[in-house]
Design an enzyme around this catalytic site. Structure first.
Site, PDB file in Angstrom:
ATOM      1  N   SER A 158       0.829  -1.196   0.000  1.00  0.00           N
ATOM      2  CA  SER A 158       0.000   0.000   0.000  1.00  0.00           C
ATOM      3  C   SER A 158       0.872   1.258   0.000  1.00  0.00           C
ATOM      4  O   SER A 158       1.709   1.426  -0.887  1.00  0.00           O
ATOM      5  CB  SER A 158      -0.953  -0.033   1.202  1.00  0.00           C
ATOM      6  N   ASP A 189      -5.688  -3.472  -2.835  1.00  0.00           N
ATOM      7  CA  ASP A 189      -4.635  -3.183  -1.858  1.00  0.00           C
ATOM      8  C   ASP A 189      -4.004  -4.461  -1.293  1.00  0.00           C
ATOM      9  O   ASP A 189      -4.706  -5.388  -0.867  1.00  0.00           O
ATOM     10  CB  ASP A 189      -5.249  -2.372  -0.715  1.00  0.00           C
TER      11      ASP A 189
END
Length: 260
Positions: free
Chosen positions: A99, A240
């Site tokens: 991320s 993600d």
């Protein structure tokens, strides 16, 4: 009779019993010294073989959005106290980020940023990225991905992970394949499970070294409800990496086993 008896006694007393020659100690000490030498040689070989192996430094960066500011502040201290004048990209052999960690990882590994430059990037672009909320009636995802993509394309252009195969350090950005529910890795090197041996078990995750860097970061940061997923080949969608590995330490260890 008495004379005969005394003669016999004297004969008995004068008889000399030959002694056994003592075993020479020289050969025994020689054996011991040779054994000691061989054991020392084996020990020295073991020491030399272990000292020849260079230690690998691995940096693992987890997700957290604008908390990337904190990461860069910590890295500034690492540069100051441990770097000894070295830039960050020379301090590590492998950098793995999930991320927002993928932004930091690629910034260090590909753009050769120092921690202060990374911090300035977050501060300069944070409001732009997280300020453009979706205009939909039901705001899912919450933020538009256009500002983030604009910043990433400006920084990396059309460069891919493969363009940095010859550079150090090795870099991994972690995403999640929404279709298979498994990690999807973007990295600037190739690995194969043919390197597997009896000592280690390797987990062969999907990966790509040909994807544009901005696409990899955009995929790794596509947090559900915050940013839209990213479609890739074969109808798969990426989200993600923090969905499965917000802290990608396990993945970093697995990669290091395959590499070294």
């Amino acid at each position: 009779m008495e004379a005969k008896t005394s003669t016999k006694k004297s004969a008995k007393t004068s008889k000399v019993v030959p002694r056994k020659k003592p075993t020479p100690q020289k050969s025994l000490s020689t054996k011991r010294s040779s054994t000691t030498k061989s054991s020392k040689q084996i020990a020295s070989k073991k020491v030399s073989s272990t000292t020849q192996k260079k230690k690998k430094n691995i940096l693992v960066i987890d997700g957290g959005g604008m908390r990337g500011v904190i990461v860069n502040r910590i890295l500034m201290e690492l540069e100051k106290y441990l770097g000894k004048g070295k830039p960050l990209h020379q301090m590590f052999d492998l950098i793995v980020g999930t991320s927002t960690g993928s932004i930091v990882a690629t910034g260090i590994g590909f753009s050769k940023m120092n921690a202060k430059q990374g911090l300035d990037t977050y501060i300069a672009n944070g409001k732009q990225i997280f300020g453009a909320k979706s205009t939909k009636l039901i705001p899912v995802p919450k933020y538009s991905s256009v500002p983030l993509e604009t910043v990433l394309k400006k920084q990396f252009g059309s460069k891919t992970f493969a363009d940095f195969k010859q550079s150090q350090p090795k870099v991994v950005a972690v995403a999640t394949n929404l279709n298979t529910n498994r990690p999807y890795l973007f990295k600037n090197y190739d690995t194969t499970c043919a390197a597997q041996n009896d000592d280690h078990e390797f987990f062969c995750d999907e990966y790509s070294s040909k994807a544009p860097i901005w696409t990899a970061i955009r995929s790794s940061t596509a947090a559900p409800t915050y940013f839209a997923s990213v479609p890739i080949d074969k109808g798969n969608e990426l989200i993600d990496g923090g969905v499965l590995f917000n802290n990608p330490l396990f993945l970093a260890l697995n990669e290091s086993k395959m590499l070294w």
